[in-house]
Scaffold this active site. Structure first.
Site, PDB file in Angstrom:
ATOM      1  N   SER A   1       4.139   8.701  -0.869  1.00 23.51           N
ATOM      2  CA  SER A   1       4.920   7.602  -0.050  1.00 23.51           C
ATOM      3  C   SER A   1       4.486   6.275  -0.478  1.00 23.51           C
ATOM      4  O   SER A   1       5.221   5.427  -0.080  1.00 23.51           O
ATOM      5  CB  SER A   1       4.453   8.056   1.386  1.00 23.51           C
TER       6      SER A   1
ATOM      7  N   HIS B   1       6.896   5.323  -3.130  1.00 26.94           N
ATOM      8  CA  HIS B   1       8.375   5.052  -2.892  1.00 26.94           C
ATOM      9  C   HIS B   1       8.458   3.462  -2.338  1.00 26.94           C
ATOM     10  O   HIS B   1       9.801   3.219  -2.497  1.00 26.94           O
ATOM     11  CB  HIS B   1       8.564   5.766  -1.401  1.00 26.94           C
TER      12      HIS B   1
HETATM   13 ZN   LIG Z   1      -0.317  10.455   1.381  1.00 28.74          ZN
END
Ligand SMILES: [Zn+2]
Ligand SMILES: [Zn+2]
Length: 388
Positions: free
Chosen positions: A67, A70
């Site tokens: 994440s 990202h």
């Molecule tokens: Zn994580």
């Protein structure tokens, strides 16, 4: 304090109806239509001071995860693809360990010197979802490292109630330094635990299991399945380095992820003497290859647990789930439900070991180097070693 800072340009697309509220707060409903040209640098920020219920951590280590990566994936126009609700500039880092160095006046359970790991999800405990027992679905969620400054910094301010003590793990890991490294890699286990034992049902010792994807969450899931009595854990992963890690953490067999779901399912059926898999965990975010494979090799009662994220829609033949009494289970988050303390108990008991898949360590000053290594998606967990 020194901190890694992600910057981006607030530049709503011409066809995006930006509200006055969004223009004022820069918290966008659709961040991918508002934030452009992300970049990261290490800079100096003012030291945080604790509010009444906060603690200040001297950050020891912070893990980078999918994440975080990202943030740096952009489309053809330079817009960030997955900024979530983040506002920039911001400090990333939600997988964090540290030592308490200051406490607010209302702090009850922590004191300076305590070693802790972070539960990054700051729930409001007031909304309908929280009060109904769905903290991972909190309507006012703040997430450390996303909507609040995170732990890729020398100091981190967080609510006391988002810290879990790990002092006792020093006996398990043998040193404070190793404990603090492990402490930064507890979050992936809590994501896996929440998915397997809070979201899914009927996972029993003796199960045959498949795990798709051997990033940190997949590697944590393999360990959780082994620790809870799965008798065959088959892992499918594209990257050879990660396949080696899957073997290292206990998968019984590890295969190259095959784009052809029928070929993958055939491997599972052969390995289980035709029984199929009782537990199947998607940690790859590659639904178009994994979901059809899982459907084809599901045992009666199979739990297909979806943790990976993928914007793709996937055709699913529901009748095969009906006739097999099988479930597709959506899983997100890691907070509440006793998840952190149970994972910590398993770690203290020697059942889980995050240090097995920490593969790369960088100083905070080389945040961009750490990012580059993580972006290669070759190895295991990439850690920033900050103050410990
Ligand atoms: Zn994580
Ligand atoms: Zn809430």
């Amino acid at each position: 304090m020194k901190a890694a800072i992600i910057s981006a340009e607030w530049s709503p697309r011409p066809d995006y109806a930006v509200t006055p509220e969004e223009n004022r707060t820069h918290m966008a409903r659709v961040g991918s239509s508002c934030w452009k040209h992300p970049s990261a640098a290490v800079a100096t920020l003012p030291d945080p001071t604790p509010g009444p219920d906060d603690v200040i951590l001297k950050v020891a280590a912070a893990g980078l995860c999918g994440s975080d990566l990202h943030f740096f994936e952009t489309d053809g126009d330079g817009y960030m693809q997955y900024p979530g609700m983040a506002r920039f500039p911001s400090v990333p880092g939600h997988e964090v360990s540290g030592e308490v160095v200051a406490t607010g006046a209302g702090v009850k359970y922590l004191k300076p010197g305590d070693l802790v790991c972070l539960d990054d999800m700051v729930c409001c405990h007031k909304c309908e979802a929280c009060r109904r027992g769905f903290p991972n679905q909190c309507e006012n969620l703040d997430d450390v490292g996303f909507t609040m400054n995170g732990g890729c910094a020398e100091l981190l301010k967080v609510p006391e109630s988002n810290c879990w003590k790990i002092n006792h793990l020093v006996a398990r890991f043998g040193s404070k330094a190793k404990t603090l490294e492990a402490g930064a890699v507890i979050e992936p286990f809590t994501v896996g635990y929440n998915a397997l034992f809070e979201c899914a049902a009927r996972i029993k010792p003796g199960a045959y299991a498949t795990v798709f994807g051997a990033g940190s969450i997949g590697l944590a899931v393999i360990q959780l399945l082994r620790a809870t009595g799965a008798t065959k854990v088959l892992c499918f992963e594209r990257n050879p380095g990660r396949r080696a890690l899957a073997t290292k953490v206990g998968a019984h067999a590890v295969h190259d992820a095959n784009a052809d779901p029928a070929a993958t399912a055939a491997i599972v059926m052969a390995a289980t003497e035709g029984a199929g898999a009782d537990v199947q965990v998607e940690c790859a975010g590659a639904f178009n290859s994994s979901l059809p494979a899982m459907e084809a090799c599901a045992a009666n009662g199979s739990q297909v647990v979806v943790i990976g994220r993928d914007p793709a829609r996937v055709p699913v033949f529901l009748e095969s789930y009906q006739v097999k009494k099988a479930n597709i289970v959506g899983a997100m988050g890691n907070t509440g439900h006793g998840t952190y303390p149970n994972v910590l108990r398993m770690m203290a008991a020697g059942l889980l070991d995050p240090t097995l898949f920490i593969t790369d360590r960088f100083p905070l000053d080389d945040f961009n180097g750490a990012l580059k290594t993580a972006q290669s998606r070759q190895g295991g967990k990439v850690l920033l070693k900050i103050g410990g």
